[in-house]
Design a protein around this motif. Structure first.
Motif, short mmCIF file in Angstrom:
data_model
loop_
_atom_site.label_atom_id
_atom_site.label_comp_id
_atom_site.label_asym_id
_atom_site.label_seq_id
_atom_site.Cartn_x
_atom_site.Cartn_y
_atom_site.Cartn_z
N PHE A 81 -13.32 80.71 -47.27
CA PHE A 81 -13.49 80.18 -45.90
C PHE A 81 -12.24 79.09 -45.73
N GLY A 82 -12.18 78.41 -46.89
CA GLY A 82 -11.03 76.99 -46.69
C GLY A 82 -9.94 77.92 -46.60
N VAL A 83 -9.60 78.97 -47.11
CA VAL A 83 -8.10 79.42 -46.77
C VAL A 83 -8.19 80.01 -45.47
N LEU A 84 -9.11 80.65 -44.87
CA LEU A 84 -9.03 81.27 -43.54
C LEU A 84 -9.06 80.03 -42.44
N SER A 85 -9.57 78.92 -42.74
CA SER A 85 -9.72 77.76 -41.66
C SER A 85 -8.36 76.91 -41.85
N ASP A 86 -7.79 77.10 -42.99
CA ASP A 86 -6.45 76.36 -43.25
C ASP A 86 -5.15 77.49 -42.33
N VAL B 175 -18.51 80.14 -55.10
CA VAL B 175 -17.42 79.84 -55.13
C VAL B 175 -16.23 80.77 -54.23
N PHE B 176 -16.60 81.96 -54.37
CA PHE B 176 -15.44 82.87 -53.65
C PHE B 176 -15.64 82.44 -51.95
#
Lengths: 301, 293
Positions: free
Chosen positions: B131-136, B125-126
């Motif tokens: 990765f979602g945050v970094l790509s955003d 989950v982490f």
């Protein structure tokens, strides 16, 4: 003899409370600085993930099964109390308890035997407990898949004797054997440590006071080895309850346990909120068991 | 233990029998696995004749060798990092008093108690969320792979290293370090010349534990590995779930032998350290040494 006068006050500064406090603060800063890299690492890769799973357990899923972090609800927790989940939970709990009891019943006399040998023999015997303890868990579980399989040695013996092919693989019994085999060293080592550290003169004293062997064991040895019993039981119970590799290799489709149920929620069913809630339920039971056990252990001391 | 306290007669014989049965239980599966890995037959359970056929097949198998390479790279990297971090953590917790020490103490023990399934779930989950945050934010496109596996292994290994090193540190007299300070050693010198040599067996033991944990891990690795980044245990786990083959016996035997070598090395370290400690702890032996010298 004339020595150059030394100004004592500049050499040894008088220790004032203020200086002492400053020194203590500097020391505390240094300690924190040394701990900082691991601190940051553990917060980032352990505490934050733990909180994330907690947050996820209240989230919802969209039509494609993706987790959306809004519309917070308790659905996942409600689902914990359905019959299907309760069945898996009870099965895991019973298997973990039985595993712990078997390990305890077999390991106690075993550890007692090792602890009462001469130091030289004791060390050799202990090394042979350490080897399986350190050996690869997956490989050790795999070995049972070979042994219990329908082409395995047990099956061949029963067939040679004119019997049916031996079928134990993919049953609860197979998982139980695997769990006992996998986690028994975790029970032996703390038991041995407790028995080895014991002051045997107390047992002698009990015998001198006309206690028979069994009474001396019950009233002296057993209470004194209780910390080992508590530590060993926790070390076996917790991994047995969350076991994944053992049921995955030795269990069948109808013997799902908590460990593989959680994994399937993440890797197959893609129901992350429910999987998160399951994880927290397991952790909660473990915490309860640990607290209860430490209490019980402390009382008997 | 003194004479007269041990149970004698039938009880003693039963205890002995139990011990032999436990050893048989421990070793029969391991021995069987090793023996059958040298079997020249496609069928796991039927013995025909000894051969190295499956070992040849293993060394010729690109996927097994690739997974082995991945395992070694991850294990080496995570062992080095977690040994350094874990040792620092142990020193800070054992030798210093600071404000958030109690909280850190608790956090440091949790990864040991928590079952690996929950640890795996947490890290999956982490990484997904991170990765979602970094790509955003930075338009970075990251995927799971060897790096995430190593990061995950470090996360659970730090605690184990810290526990082992702490056990060693708590046995040591801090007066030795103070003596070094009295003799004008600066902090780094005192650590380098006094503390580090004294805790070296603990650090080595912790490093070996970290190495073993990394080389053995299946569950956490399976969750945080990406396409083409499987380690040897994860690859073997996948194969075993599909069925038993003699090739897996050979790979398993190699893994077993590797962990046995690690036990040997670790016990050697411990014995050396214990012998030194016992020599110092026994005043009689020290006196004899002085008299003899």
């Amino acid at each position: 003899m004339t020595t150059p006068a030394v100004d004592e006050t500049t050499l040894a500064t008088p220790v004032t409370p203020r200086l002492e406090r400053a020194a203590r603060r500097a020391e505390a800063r240094r300690g924190l600085l040394i701990a900082l890299p691991s601190y940051v690492y553990l917060v980032l890769l352990f505490v934050v993930p733990l909180l994330l799973v907690f947050v996820y357990s209240f989230a919802t899923r969209d039509a494609t099964g993706q987790t959306i972090l809004q519309d917070w609800n308790l659905d996942s927790y409600r689902r914990l109390f359905t019959a299907q989940v309760a069945e898996i939970f009870v099965r895991s709990l019973v298997l973990a308890l039985v595993t712990t009891l078997i390990c305890l019943a077999v390991s106690y006399p075993f550890a007692y035997y090792i602890a009462t040998r001469s130091p030289r023999v004791r060390n050799i015997l202990l090394v042979f407990v350490m080897i399986p303890f350190w050996s690869n868990f997956l490989v050790r579980t795999y070995a049972w898949r070979v042994i219990l399989g329908s082409e395995g040695p047990i099956s061949q013996v029963t067939q040679l004797l004119g019997g049916e092919p031996f079928r134990l693989l993919f049953t609860n019994s197979a998982v139980l054997i695997g769990l006992v085999y996998g986690f028994m060293p975790f029970m032996v080592l703390p038991l041995y440590a407790a028995l080895e550290r014991m002051d045997w003169r107390l047992v002698e004293a009990a015998r001198d006071l006309y206690a028979d062997g069994w009474t001396a064991f019950r009233k002296v040895t057993l209470p004194l080895s209780m910390p080992g019993v508590v530590a060993g039981s926790i070390l076996v119970f917790i991994p047995s309850l969350g076991a994944y590799v053992t049921p995955a290799l030795l269990g069948g489709a109808r013997t799902v346990l908590m460990g593989d149920y959680i994994v399937s929620q993440f890797l197959a069913a893609r129901n992350w909120p429910f999987g998160s809630a399951l994880s927290f339920a397991v952790m909660f039971v473990m915490l309860l068991a640990t607290l209860f056990y430490f209490r019980a252990g402390a009382k008997t001391l | 233990m003194k004479e007269g306290t041990a149970p004698k007669g039938p009880v003693q014989r039963l205890l002995g029998l139990n011990a032999w049965l436990v050893y048989l239980f421990f070793y029969a599966p391991i021995v069987l696995l090793i023996v059958f890995s040298f079997n020249d037959n496609d069928n796991v359970g039927i013995w025909t004749e000894p051969s190295f056929r499956w070992y040849q097949a293993m060394f010729g198998d690109d996927r097994v060798m690739g997974a082995l390479r991945n395992s070694l790279v991850v294990a080496l990297f995570s062992t080095v990092v977690s040994t350094v971090l874990g040792t620092m953590l142990a020193i800070a917790l054992e030798r210093y008093r600071f404000r958030s020490r109690a909280a850190l103490d608790g956090i440091a023990y949790l990864p040991i108690i928590i079952p690996d399934v929950t640890m795996a779930v947490m890290l999956l989950v982490f990484f997904f969320q991170a990765f979602g945050v970094l790509s955003d934010l930075f338009a970075m496109n990251l995927t799971t792979g060897l790096t995430t596996i190593a990061l995950a292994h470090i996360a659970f290994s730090i605690s184990f290293v810290a526990v082992v090193v702490r056990a060693r540190l708590s046995q040591l007299d801090s007066s030795l370090e103070e003596a070094a300070a009295d003799l004008y050693a600066n902090r780094w010198q005192a650590f380098r010349r006094v503390t580090l040599p004294l805790i070296a067996p603990g650090v080595a033991g912790g490093a070996l534990l970290a190495l073993t944990l990394s080389l053995d891990d299946v569950v956490v690795t399976q969750f945080v590995s990406g396409a083409g980044s499987t380690t040897l245990p994860v690859y073997v786990f996948g194969l075993v779930r599909r069925g038993v083959t003699p090739l897996i016996n050979a790979v398993s035997t190699v893994m077993l032998v590797a962990s046995m070598v690690l036990v040997g090395v670790s016990l050697g370290f411990q014995r050396g350290a214990e012998a030194r400690a016992q020599r110092l702890a026994d005043p009689e032996a020290v006196r004899e040494e002085i008299v003899a010298g």
